[in-house]
Design a protein around this motif. Structure first.
Motif, PDB file in Angstrom:
ATOM      1  N   PHE A  49      41.283  40.394  41.689  1.00 10.03           N
ATOM      2  CA  PHE A  49      42.117  40.522  40.507  1.00 10.03           C
ATOM      3  C   PHE A  49      41.810  41.877  39.880  1.00 10.03           C
ATOM      4  CE2 PHE A  49      41.499  35.959  41.041  1.00 10.03           C
ATOM      5  CZ  PHE A  49      42.808  35.514  40.983  1.00 10.03           C
ATOM      6  N   PHE A  50      42.626  42.332  38.944  1.00  8.99           N
ATOM      7  CA  PHE A  50      42.380  43.626  38.306  1.00  8.99           C
ATOM      8  C   PHE A  50      40.979  43.687  37.726  1.00  8.99           C
ATOM      9  CE2 PHE A  50      47.120  43.682  37.845  1.00  8.99           C
ATOM     10  CZ  PHE A  50      47.344  44.762  38.668  1.00  8.99           C
ATOM     11  N   SER A  51      40.571  42.631  37.023  1.00  6.60           N
ATOM     12  CA  SER A  51      39.237  42.645  36.407  1.00  6.60           C
ATOM     13  C   SER A  51      38.149  42.723  37.475  1.00  6.60           C
ATOM     14  CB  SER A  51      39.032  41.408  35.536  1.00  6.60           C
ATOM     15  OG  SER A  51      39.166  40.234  36.316  1.00  6.60           O
ATOM     16  N   GLY A  52      38.330  42.002  38.581  1.00 12.25           N
ATOM     17  CA  GLY A  52      37.363  42.048  39.676  1.00 12.25           C
ATOM     18  C   GLY A  52      37.279  43.427  40.303  1.00 12.25           C
ATOM     19  N   TYR A  53      38.424  44.091  40.393  1.00 11.89           N
ATOM     20  CA  TYR A  53      38.450  45.453  40.935  1.00 11.89           C
ATOM     21  C   TYR A  53      37.668  46.400  40.021  1.00 11.89           C
ATOM     22  CZ  TYR A  53      40.218  50.013  42.334  1.00 11.89           C
ATOM     23  OH  TYR A  53      40.308  51.326  42.724  1.00 11.89           O
ATOM     24  N   ILE A  54      37.898  46.287  38.724  1.00 15.26           N
ATOM     25  CA  ILE A  54      37.190  47.141  37.764  1.00 15.26           C
ATOM     26  C   ILE A  54      35.695  46.835  37.794  1.00 15.26           C
ATOM     27  CG2 ILE A  54      36.887  47.638  35.297  1.00 15.26           C
ATOM     28  CD1 ILE A  54      39.998  47.141  35.079  1.00 15.26           C
ATOM     29  N   GLU A  55      35.352  45.544  37.815  1.00 15.47           N
ATOM     30  CA  GLU A  55      33.936  45.159  37.880  1.00 15.47           C
ATOM     31  C   GLU A  55      33.286  45.727  39.141  1.00 15.47           C
ATOM     32  OE1 GLU A  55      34.678  40.953  35.496  1.00 15.47           O
ATOM     33  OE2 GLU A  55      34.642  40.985  37.682  1.00 15.47           O
ATOM     34  N   ARG A  56      34.008  45.686  40.248  1.00 20.83           N
ATOM     35  CA  ARG A  56      33.482  46.210  41.514  1.00 20.83           C
ATOM     36  C   ARG A  56      33.290  47.721  41.429  1.00 20.83           C
ATOM     37  NH1 ARG A  56      30.147  45.677  45.273  1.00 20.83           N
ATOM     38  NH2 ARG A  56      30.774  46.414  47.297  1.00 20.83           N
ATOM     39  N   LYS A  57      34.254  48.428  40.852  1.00 23.40           N
ATOM     40  CA  LYS A  57      34.137  49.883  40.713  1.00 23.40           C
ATOM     41  C   LYS A  57      32.964  50.267  39.811  1.00 23.40           C
ATOM     42  CE  LYS A  57      36.789  52.430  42.501  1.00 23.40           C
ATOM     43  NZ  LYS A  57      36.597  53.046  43.816  1.00 23.40           N
ATOM     44  N   LEU A  58      32.614  49.392  38.880  1.00 19.32           N
ATOM     45  CA  LEU A  58      31.455  49.645  38.012  1.00 19.32           C
ATOM     46  C   LEU A  58      30.137  49.386  38.735  1.00 19.32           C
ATOM     47  CD1 LEU A  58      32.670  48.089  34.641  1.00 19.32           C
ATOM     48  CD2 LEU A  58      32.252  50.517  35.119  1.00 19.32           C
ATOM     49  N   ASP A  62      29.584  42.698  41.907  1.00 22.77           N
ATOM     50  CA  ASP A  62      29.913  42.008  43.148  1.00 22.77           C
ATOM     51  C   ASP A  62      31.426  41.755  43.239  1.00 22.77           C
ATOM     52  OD1 ASP A  62      27.184  41.838  43.704  1.00 22.77           O
ATOM     53  OD2 ASP A  62      27.000  39.868  42.742  1.00 22.77           O
ATOM     54  N   CYS A  63      31.889  41.445  44.444  1.00 23.10           N
ATOM     55  CA  CYS A  63      33.285  41.035  44.652  1.00 23.10           C
ATOM     56  C   CYS A  63      33.397  39.583  44.229  1.00 23.10           C
ATOM     57  CB  CYS A  63      33.686  41.184  46.126  1.00 23.10           C
ATOM     58  SG  CYS A  63      33.835  42.868  46.686  1.00 23.10           S
ATOM     59  N   CYS A  64      33.918  39.347  43.038  1.00 21.02           N
ATOM     60  CA  CYS A  64      33.997  37.979  42.549  1.00 21.02           C
ATOM     61  C   CYS A  64      35.216  37.796  41.658  1.00 21.02           C
ATOM     62  CB  CYS A  64      32.724  37.598  41.815  1.00 21.02           C
ATOM     63  SG  CYS A  64      32.323  38.678  40.453  1.00 21.02           S
ATOM     64  N   ALA A  65      35.483  36.535  41.355  1.00 24.67           N
ATOM     65  CA  ALA A  65      36.567  36.174  40.444  1.00 24.67           C
ATOM     66  C   ALA A  65      36.047  35.090  39.516  1.00 24.67           C
ATOM     67  CB  ALA A  65      37.786  35.669  41.206  1.00 24.67           C
ATOM     68  N   GLU A  66      36.197  35.288  38.244  1.00 22.37           N
ATOM     69  CA  GLU A  66      35.786  34.304  37.258  1.00 22.37           C
ATOM     70  C   GLU A  66      36.760  33.126  37.351  1.00 22.37           C
ATOM     71  OE1 GLU A  66      35.849  32.279  33.516  1.00 22.37           O
ATOM     72  OE2 GLU A  66      37.433  33.601  34.227  1.00 22.37           O
ATOM     73  N   ASN A  67      36.273  31.903  37.165  1.00 25.49           N
ATOM     74  CA  ASN A  67      37.087  30.722  37.452  1.00 25.49           C
ATOM     75  C   ASN A  67      38.343  30.584  36.599  1.00 25.49           C
ATOM     76  OD1 ASN A  67      35.476  29.933  35.198  1.00 25.49           O
ATOM     77  ND2 ASN A  67      35.590  27.791  35.802  1.00 25.49           N
ATOM     78  N   THR A  68      38.335  31.014  35.334  1.00 24.68           N
ATOM     79  CA  THR A  68      39.563  30.887  34.547  1.00 24.68           C
ATOM     80  C   THR A  68      40.638  31.860  35.037  1.00 24.68           C
ATOM     81  OG1 THR A  68      38.891  32.423  32.774  1.00 24.68           O
ATOM     82  CG2 THR A  68      38.312  30.088  32.495  1.00 24.68           C
ATOM     83  N   LEU A  69      40.209  32.967  35.643  1.00 27.00           N
ATOM     84  CA  LEU A  69      41.165  33.896  36.250  1.00 27.00           C
ATOM     85  C   LEU A  69      41.604  33.400  37.624  1.00 27.00           C
ATOM     86  CD1 LEU A  69      39.439  37.216  35.221  1.00 27.00           C
ATOM     87  CD2 LEU A  69      41.663  36.419  34.435  1.00 27.00           C
ATOM     88  N   ALA A  70      40.662  32.894  38.412  1.00 29.66           N
ATOM     89  CA  ALA A  70      41.000  32.349  39.733  1.00 29.66           C
ATOM     90  C   ALA A  70      42.020  31.232  39.596  1.00 29.66           C
ATOM     91  CB  ALA A  70      39.740  31.849  40.440  1.00 29.66           C
ATOM     92  N   ALA A  71      41.927  30.471  38.512  1.00 32.61           N
ATOM     93  CA  ALA A  71      42.868  29.369  38.292  1.00 32.61           C
ATOM     94  C   ALA A  71      44.304  29.863  38.151  1.00 32.61           C
ATOM     95  CB  ALA A  71      42.463  28.572  37.048  1.00 32.61           C
ATOM     96  N   ARG A  72      44.492  31.138  37.816  1.00 32.45           N
ATOM     97  CA  ARG A  72      45.845  31.693  37.662  1.00 32.45           C
ATOM     98  C   ARG A  72      46.405  32.205  38.992  1.00 32.45           C
ATOM     99  NH1 ARG A  72      43.683  29.845  33.524  1.00 32.45           N
ATOM    100  NH2 ARG A  72      44.655  29.992  31.500  1.00 32.45           N
TER     101      ARG A  72
END
Length: 186
Positions: free
Chosen positions: A48-57, A60-70
């Motif tokens: 997801f966009f947030s995961g991409y930004i977190e990775r660039k920072l 880890d390659c991850c997705a928070e569950n409330t976002l994964a639910a979308r």
């Protein structure tokens, strides 16, 4: 329509807590498989966009569950990617990010960025959450029956529930049941 035909919209809602809709990630991945097969094949992880930004920072390659639910590929009750939906969509689960909870430590800012921005040490990177559950948390809506009203891109009443619920009436009204950032709440 493809997943509706394969699984049925009621089954999708039963698994994901969401109505079947083309805006969700799983449908975009289906489009990519059909129209950009080489990119899909060569992609290590879909983020997801947030995961991409977190990775660039440096996270880890991850997705928070409330976002994964979308994504319309997340099994809300099991707290993991839905094997049934992934198989129906032909999506390799290994290409999806690890599921984490809001506030989980997912890494720290990379040494290159620490140096570039003149930081004295690498701050931790914590997983964020979807906007409406975070609004509910910020407004103190953390107990079953609490309601938060948020407005911005959309106006949203968020009703906190103690357990997962989905029904034909909810589907007809386009109401979703997704994880809250508060553990065990929806």
């Amino acid at each position: 329509e493809y997943l509706d035909q394969k699984l049925g919209s009621a089954r999708i809602a039963e698994i994901t807590g969401h109505i079947s809709h083309p805006m969700y990630t799983v449908n975009r991945l289906l489009w990519m498989q059909k129209n950009q097969a080489e990119i899909c094949r060569d992609t290590h992880k879909f983020l997801f966009f947030s995961g991409y930004i977190e990775r660039k920072l440096g996270g880890d390659c991850c997705a928070e569950n409330t976002l994964a639910a979308r994504s319309m590929a997340y099994d809300v009750r099991e707290g993991r990617w839905s094997r049934e939906i992934c198989q129906a969509a032909g999506i390799c689960e290994e290409k999806l990010p690890e599921i984490v909870k809001a506030g989980d430590r997912i890494g720290e800012v990379s040494p290159e960025l620490v140096k570039r921005f003149g930081m004295t040490k690498a701050p931790a990177i914590l997983a964020g959450g979807h906007d409406q559950p975070c609004v509910a948390l910020g407004m103190g809506a953390i107990h079953g029956g609490d309601v938060a009203y948020g407005m911005g891109t959309v106006e949203c009443f968020t009703l906190v529930m103690d357990g997962f619920r989905q029904s034909p009436a909810m589907q007809k009204a386009h109401l979703v049941c997704a994880p809250h950032v508060v553990e065990g709440k929806y």
